[in-house]
Design a protein around this motif. Structure first.
Motif, mmCIF file in Angstrom:
data_model
loop_
_atom_site.group_PDB
_atom_site.id
_atom_site.type_symbol
_atom_site.label_atom_id
_atom_site.label_comp_id
_atom_site.label_asym_id
_atom_site.label_seq_id
_atom_site.Cartn_x
_atom_site.Cartn_y
_atom_site.Cartn_z
ATOM 1 N N MET A 1 -7.753 -0.965 -6.833
ATOM 2 C CA MET A 1 -6.826 -1.476 -5.835
ATOM 3 C C MET A 1 -5.469 -0.791 -5.983
ATOM 4 S SD MET A 1 -6.748 -3.590 -3.283
ATOM 5 C CE MET A 1 -8.209 -4.555 -3.666
ATOM 6 N N LEU A 2 -4.853 -0.420 -4.846
ATOM 7 C CA LEU A 2 -3.546 0.210 -4.876
ATOM 8 C C LEU A 2 -2.442 -0.845 -4.781
ATOM 9 C CD1 LEU A 2 -3.998 3.256 -2.460
ATOM 10 C CD2 LEU A 2 -4.197 3.204 -4.943
ATOM 11 N N TYR A 3 -1.395 -0.628 -5.570
ATOM 12 C CA TYR A 3 -0.198 -1.468 -5.503
ATOM 13 C C TYR A 3 1.006 -0.543 -5.330
ATOM 14 C CZ TYR A 3 -2.692 -5.676 -6.961
ATOM 15 O OH TYR A 3 -3.539 -6.750 -7.018
ATOM 16 N N ALA A 4 1.954 -0.980 -4.505
ATOM 17 C CA ALA A 4 3.156 -0.188 -4.260
ATOM 18 C C ALA A 4 4.389 -1.037 -4.504
ATOM 19 C CB ALA A 4 3.180 0.339 -2.827
ATOM 20 N N GLY A 5 5.371 -0.443 -5.174
ATOM 21 C CA GLY A 5 6.664 -1.082 -5.323
ATOM 22 C C GLY A 5 7.591 -0.552 -4.247
ATOM 23 N N SER A 6 8.062 -1.436 -3.349
ATOM 24 C CA SER A 6 8.858 -1.020 -2.206
ATOM 25 C C SER A 6 10.263 -1.609 -2.287
ATOM 26 C CB SER A 6 8.157 -1.432 -0.904
ATOM 27 O OG SER A 6 8.786 -0.869 0.223
ATOM 28 N N ASP A 8 11.478 -4.315 -1.153
ATOM 29 C CA ASP A 8 11.625 -5.765 -1.242
ATOM 30 C C ASP A 8 10.546 -6.425 -2.098
ATOM 31 O OD1 ASP A 8 9.528 -5.280 0.490
ATOM 32 O OD2 ASP A 8 10.098 -6.844 1.920
ATOM 33 N N GLY A 9 9.856 -5.656 -2.935
ATOM 34 C CA GLY A 9 8.857 -6.261 -3.809
ATOM 35 C C GLY A 9 7.629 -5.391 -3.983
ATOM 36 N N VAL A 10 6.534 -6.021 -4.390
ATOM 37 C CA VAL A 10 5.274 -5.328 -4.655
ATOM 38 C C VAL A 10 4.265 -5.703 -3.587
ATOM 39 C CG1 VAL A 10 3.370 -5.039 -6.288
ATOM 40 C CG2 VAL A 10 5.716 -5.263 -7.144
ATOM 41 N N TYR A 11 3.538 -4.677 -3.113
ATOM 42 C CA TYR A 11 2.519 -4.865 -2.089
ATOM 43 C C TYR A 11 1.155 -4.432 -2.625
ATOM 44 C CZ TYR A 11 6.164 -5.579 1.404
ATOM 45 O OH TYR A 11 7.229 -6.074 2.119
ATOM 46 N N ARG A 12 0.143 -5.148 -2.172
ATOM 47 C CA ARG A 12 -1.250 -4.792 -2.479
ATOM 48 C C ARG A 12 -1.845 -4.139 -1.233
ATOM 49 N NH1 ARG A 12 -5.779 -8.746 -5.266
ATOM 50 N NH2 ARG A 12 -7.636 -7.546 -4.681
ATOM 51 N N ILE A 13 -2.532 -2.997 -1.430
ATOM 52 C CA ILE A 13 -2.974 -2.180 -0.298
ATOM 53 C C ILE A 13 -4.464 -1.891 -0.415
ATOM 54 C CG2 ILE A 13 -2.554 -0.040 0.975
ATOM 55 C CD1 ILE A 13 -0.077 0.095 -1.157
ATOM 56 N N ASP A 14 -5.171 -2.056 0.692
ATOM 57 C CA ASP A 14 -6.513 -1.499 0.798
ATOM 58 C C ASP A 14 -6.673 -0.912 2.195
ATOM 59 O OD1 ASP A 14 -7.212 -3.601 2.588
ATOM 60 O OD2 ASP A 14 -7.819 -4.863 0.906
#
Length: 320
Positions: A1-6, A8-14
């Motif tokens: 699973m991909l996670y990104a720090g942007s 305004d916080g952390v997002y989980r991506i699929d």
């Protein structure tokens, strides 16, 4: 699973969706380490940990702004790099650090800082430890990348440090290190405010990879199977939406870079990771790109609501 720090916080991506899993302000790094369960996120509001990718807890580091995190290869010690430029360690044998008192500043790095002239007036004369790296082939080695300060290496677990940045290269700002990544215990790559550099001898000598290209500003880099991936711009983040002549660079020989076509040519690549042996890159406008044999294609996207969008958009693969 991909996670990104942007922004305004952390997002989980699929491939189907993107959703926020941590509301924490601007996030600088999201990382996972062998020997330690879960994942960590660093940002302007501190250091966070998750065991399952959904529920996050804040770890009380003595400085409020945490830019980087790593562990020793055994997973017994956790390190955090902050602004102002300090490195703290915590013993994980009794679990994750719950209080500020559970952290100890590395005295050797503090001694180095007191002798150095780091930072710039536009950064309030302060520096930040933007990257911390370790490798199992050199278990006592810690490598730190500073903005602005350069590259520093400790071979005794942080007790003593030596400067190893690219001081003998054709560059105005080789010590303006935005990201430092390692391929093995001796091979490092730095993305700087003026150049993309590679060393194969732990920083004793460096080669500039982007010679001959006009995009000389680099925010992030990735190394996978000996190939270097990075995005180059003509200047810092306030110019990215005005001058959109950005480039995706790859280096396959460790000596030069070549440009690769992007499906979003007006967006600057600022981060990347490897998931299931595939390379993924992130851009300042939140696009997630996947590298295939046919080139890059758009995989997904992440919100970047900051005033200067996506100055940091760190991408990582997390197995939780």
């Amino acid at each position: 699973m991909l996670y990104a720090g942007s922004d305004d916080g952390v997002y989980r991506i699929d491939a189907e969706s993107t959703r926020k899993v941590l509301d924490a302000g601007r996030v600088y790094r999201v990382r996972q380490f062998d020997g330690v369960d879960g994942a960590f996120a660093t940002g302007e509001s501190g250091l966070y940990h998750t065991a399952d990718g959904e529920q996050w807890s804040q770890l009380s580091v003595p400085e409020s702004s945490v830019y980087s995190v790593t562990t020793d290869p055994s997973g017994r010690t956790l390190y955090a790099g902050t602004r102002p430029a300090r490195i703290y360690s915590a013993d994980l044998s009794a679990g994750l650090p719950a209080e500020s008192a559970d952290w100890a500043e590395l005295d050797g790095f503090r001694d180095l800082r007191e002798q150095a002239d780091w930072g710039l007036p536009r950064h309030d004369d302060k520096a930040q430890v933007r990257s911390l790296q370790t490798h199992p082939d050199a278990p006592e080695r810690i490598v730190a990348g500073l903005e602005v300060g350069g590259v520093f290496v400790s071979d005794d677990g942080g007790d003593t440090w030596v400067a190893r940045h690219a001081s003998d290269v054709d560059s105005e700002h080789p010590d303006d290190v935005h990201e430092l990544v390692i391929d093995d215990s001796e091979t490092f790559v730095t993305a700087t405010g003026d150049g993309l550099f590679r060393t194969a001898d732990a920083g004793r000598t460096w080669r500039r990879l982007d010679t001959g290209h006009s995009q000389r500003y680099f925010r992030g880099a990735l190394v996978h199977d000996g190939v270097v991936y990075a995005g180059g711009a003509h200047g810092p983040s306030p110019t990215w939406d005005e001058n959109t002549d950005h480039a995706i660079f790859e280096s396959h020989d460790g000596e030069t870079v070549e440009t690769v076509l992007s499906p979003v040519p007006d967006e600057l690549v600022v981060g990347g990771c490897v998931a299931d042996d595939e390379v993924f890159l992130s851009t300042h406008r939140g696009s997630i790109l996947r590298r295939t044999d046919d080139g890059y294609s758009k995989f997904g996207s992440v919100p970047t609501p900051g005033q200067l969008r996506g100055r940091y958009l760190h991408l990582t693969a997390v197995d939780v």
